[in-house]
Design a protein around this motif. Structure first.
Motif, mmCIF file in Angstrom:
data_model
loop_
_atom_site.group_PDB
_atom_site.id
_atom_site.type_symbol
_atom_site.label_atom_id
_atom_site.label_comp_id
_atom_site.label_asym_id
_atom_site.label_seq_id
_atom_site.Cartn_x
_atom_site.Cartn_y
_atom_site.Cartn_z
ATOM 1 N N ALA A 41 -5.497 12.891 -0.806
ATOM 2 C CA ALA A 41 -5.051 11.499 -1.022
ATOM 3 C C ALA A 41 -3.540 11.434 -0.890
ATOM 4 C CB ALA A 41 -5.457 11.044 -2.426
ATOM 5 N N GLY A 43 -0.037 9.347 -2.608
ATOM 6 C CA GLY A 43 0.345 8.583 -3.791
ATOM 7 C C GLY A 43 1.714 7.950 -3.602
ATOM 8 N N ASP A 110 -0.301 9.069 -8.907
ATOM 9 C CA ASP A 110 -1.117 8.193 -8.071
ATOM 10 C C ASP A 110 -1.985 9.029 -7.125
ATOM 11 O OD1 ASP A 110 -2.084 5.827 -6.893
ATOM 12 O OD2 ASP A 110 -0.441 5.764 -5.436
ATOM 13 N N ALA A 111 -1.383 10.045 -6.494
ATOM 14 C CA ALA A 111 -2.149 10.898 -5.573
ATOM 15 C C ALA A 111 -3.274 11.612 -6.325
ATOM 16 C CB ALA A 111 -1.223 11.915 -4.903
ATOM 17 N N ARG A 114 -6.005 9.022 -7.253
ATOM 18 C CA ARG A 114 -6.767 8.551 -6.078
ATOM 19 C C ARG A 114 -7.749 9.639 -5.647
ATOM 20 N NH1 ARG A 114 -4.304 3.657 -3.409
ATOM 21 N NH2 ARG A 114 -2.255 3.419 -4.361
ATOM 22 N N GLY A 117 -10.592 9.558 -7.937
ATOM 23 C CA GLY A 117 -11.302 8.279 -8.006
ATOM 24 C C GLY A 117 -11.141 7.580 -9.344
ATOM 25 N N SER A 119 -8.737 5.256 -12.133
ATOM 26 C CA SER A 119 -7.660 4.260 -12.103
ATOM 27 C C SER A 119 -6.499 4.666 -13.000
ATOM 28 C CB SER A 119 -8.180 2.880 -12.505
ATOM 29 O OG SER A 119 -8.299 2.783 -13.908
ATOM 30 N N GLY A 345 -9.036 -0.179 -9.180
ATOM 31 C CA GLY A 345 -9.367 0.803 -8.145
ATOM 32 C C GLY A 345 -8.700 2.143 -8.424
ATOM 33 N N PRO A 346 -9.022 3.160 -7.610
ATOM 34 C CA PRO A 346 -8.437 4.490 -7.800
ATOM 35 C C PRO A 346 -6.909 4.469 -7.748
ATOM 36 C CG PRO A 346 -10.237 4.567 -6.205
ATOM 37 C CD PRO A 346 -9.999 3.123 -6.500
ATOM 38 N N GLY A 347 -6.284 5.271 -8.576
ATOM 39 C CA GLY A 347 -4.820 5.339 -8.611
ATOM 40 C C GLY A 347 -4.242 3.997 -9.020
ATOM 41 N N GLY A 349 -4.463 1.362 -7.534
ATOM 42 C CA GLY A 349 -5.439 0.308 -7.273
ATOM 43 C C GLY A 349 -4.928 -0.768 -6.336
ATOM 44 N N GLU A 351 -2.875 -1.253 -2.307
ATOM 45 C CA GLU A 351 -2.550 -0.547 -1.068
ATOM 46 C C GLU A 351 -1.346 -1.189 -0.408
ATOM 47 O OE1 GLU A 351 -4.363 1.999 -0.437
ATOM 48 O OE2 GLU A 351 -5.892 1.506 -1.935
#
Ligand code: SMG
Ligand code: MG
Length: 370
Positions: A41, A43, A110-111, A114, A117, A119, A345-347, A349, A351
């Motif tokens: 992932a 981040g 964050d990485a 993510r 999976g 948050s 969402g993951p990290g 959340g 984009e």
């Protein structure tokens, strides 16, 4: 976690309206973003330092310099045992530079999240789906202009108004806003513009029943804030003075603040920000989440932080359009009945939109990964 690339990106975002504080006027926000790439992932971390060292001693150049020369090499030296929880410890020997450290820690976190999976909110203990949004209103040229601005924000649903103040722009604007809008949540922020000698003047704010006065005195005058708190009725809130969980405990113990503004960048990262929250909560001190004109990336982290249980006052966690016509994330933060939604969402959340990001980018620097 194996890091395969780290990138520093400078972007510039025009502000929808100039933002004036006791230390100057901003018409655009220069931002330093940190991107950490791993096989699983990537981040993102946002560095909240300003272009000039006027809010605190860091600026975008010192942050980029210390990231490049010290922080990134130290984090990379950890190798595959790197985790977000280790970043603070690894960077501890480097003095200062909390905003640069916070950005790197956030990108690693964050990485990591993510990839797992998970948050950001869940990982730091968020307990709310939405958080109440306040708005910070800059110093204006005239009272009618200020009243128009406040009117617009109240119309949009903001649940609390913070007025920036400085000597010459304090009692009268506060009086005007109180008289015009009545019993709204109202507070002021001086960004260190006063001295203890102004105590009698600041006591003139007492009749307006403000929620708090934020950082009236210089950041190193913690004792002065304790003294001021005995001379005015408005609760004293510290921002710039609180640089760690330990400094929060110290300030609380001498009565220098009865409320704390938490900003992750100021205390070296979100994990330390959570510890400041914990110290405050253990001492019965309410906290709220400050803002540094973040893009949607940093805002996502702030909104999640503001969802922790001790954040009982509305934060400077406004919607994206309070600052920017076009945010860097694919979906902007919007106001829903005076609240903003915590990403799930993951990290983080959110984009970044590659095209928007590209159009705002001034420079990208890839740091060598061995
Ligand atoms: O992000 O809404 C925001 C700005 C909130 O007033 C704000 N921040 O001292 O709290 C503060 C200031 C610091 C930045 S002023 C350029
Ligand atoms: Mg402040």
């Amino acid at each position: 976690m194996k890091v395969t690339a780290i990138e520093l990106r400078r972007i510039r975002m025009p502000l929808v309206s100039p933002f004036r504080t006791s230390f100057g006027t901003q018409t655009s926000r220069g931002v330093l973003l940190v991107r950490v790439v791993t096989p699983e992932a990537e981040g993102w971390g946002e560095c909240v330092a300003m272009e000039e060292p006027l809010y605190s001693y860091e600026d975008l150049e010192t942050a980029a310099h210390v990231l490049r020369s010290q922080l990134v090499p130290r984090v990379l030296a950890v190798g595959e045992r790197l985790t977000a929880a280790r970043v603070g410890h690894v960077l501890e020997k480097v003095k200062g530079h909390p905003m640069a450290k916070a950005a790197l820690e956030l990108a690693v976190l964050d990485a990591e999240l993510r990839a797992a999976g998970r948050s950001f909110g869940d990982s730091i203990g968020a307990v709310k789906d939405t958080v109440p949004a306040g708005v910070s209103v800059g110093i204006m040229d005239s009272i009618p202009e200020l009243l128009d601005a406040v009117d617009g924000y109240l119309e949009q649903g903001y649940v609390r108004i913070k007025l920036k103040i400085e000597p010459g722009w304090d009692v009268e604007p506060v009086r005007a806003v109180r008289e015009r809008f009545g019993d709204i949540g109202l507070q002021v922020d001086a960004n260190t513009a006063y001295t203890l000698g102004d105590a009698r003047h600041l006591a003139k704010l007492d009749p307006f029943e403000l929620l708090l006065i934020e950082q009236p005195l210089p950041e190193d005058d913690v004792r002065g804030h304790a003294e001021l708190a005995t001379q005015i009725r408005t609760p004293v809130c510290l921002d710039e003075s609180i640089t760690s969980a330990r400094s929060a405990a110290d300030a609380i113990s001498i009565g220098a603040c009865s409320i704390i503004n938490i900003k992750a960048g100021r205390v070296g990262g979100y994990l330390e920000a959570v510890r400041v929250h914990d110290v405050a909560q253990a001492n019965g001190i309410p906290v709220w989440c400050g803002g540094m004109l973040e893009t949607g990336l940093g805002r996502a982290a702030n909104v999640a932080l503001a969802a922790l249980p001790g954040f009982v006052l509305p934060g400077d966690t406004s919607a994206s359009d309070r600052y920017y016509r076009q945010d860097v994330t694919t979906a902007p933060f919007v106001l829903e009945d005076g609240h903003v939604r915590v990403p799930t969402g993951p990290g983080l959340g959110v984009e970044p939109d590659p095209e928007v990001l590209g159009s705002l980018t001034e420079s990208v620097e890839s740091l060598a990964v061995r």
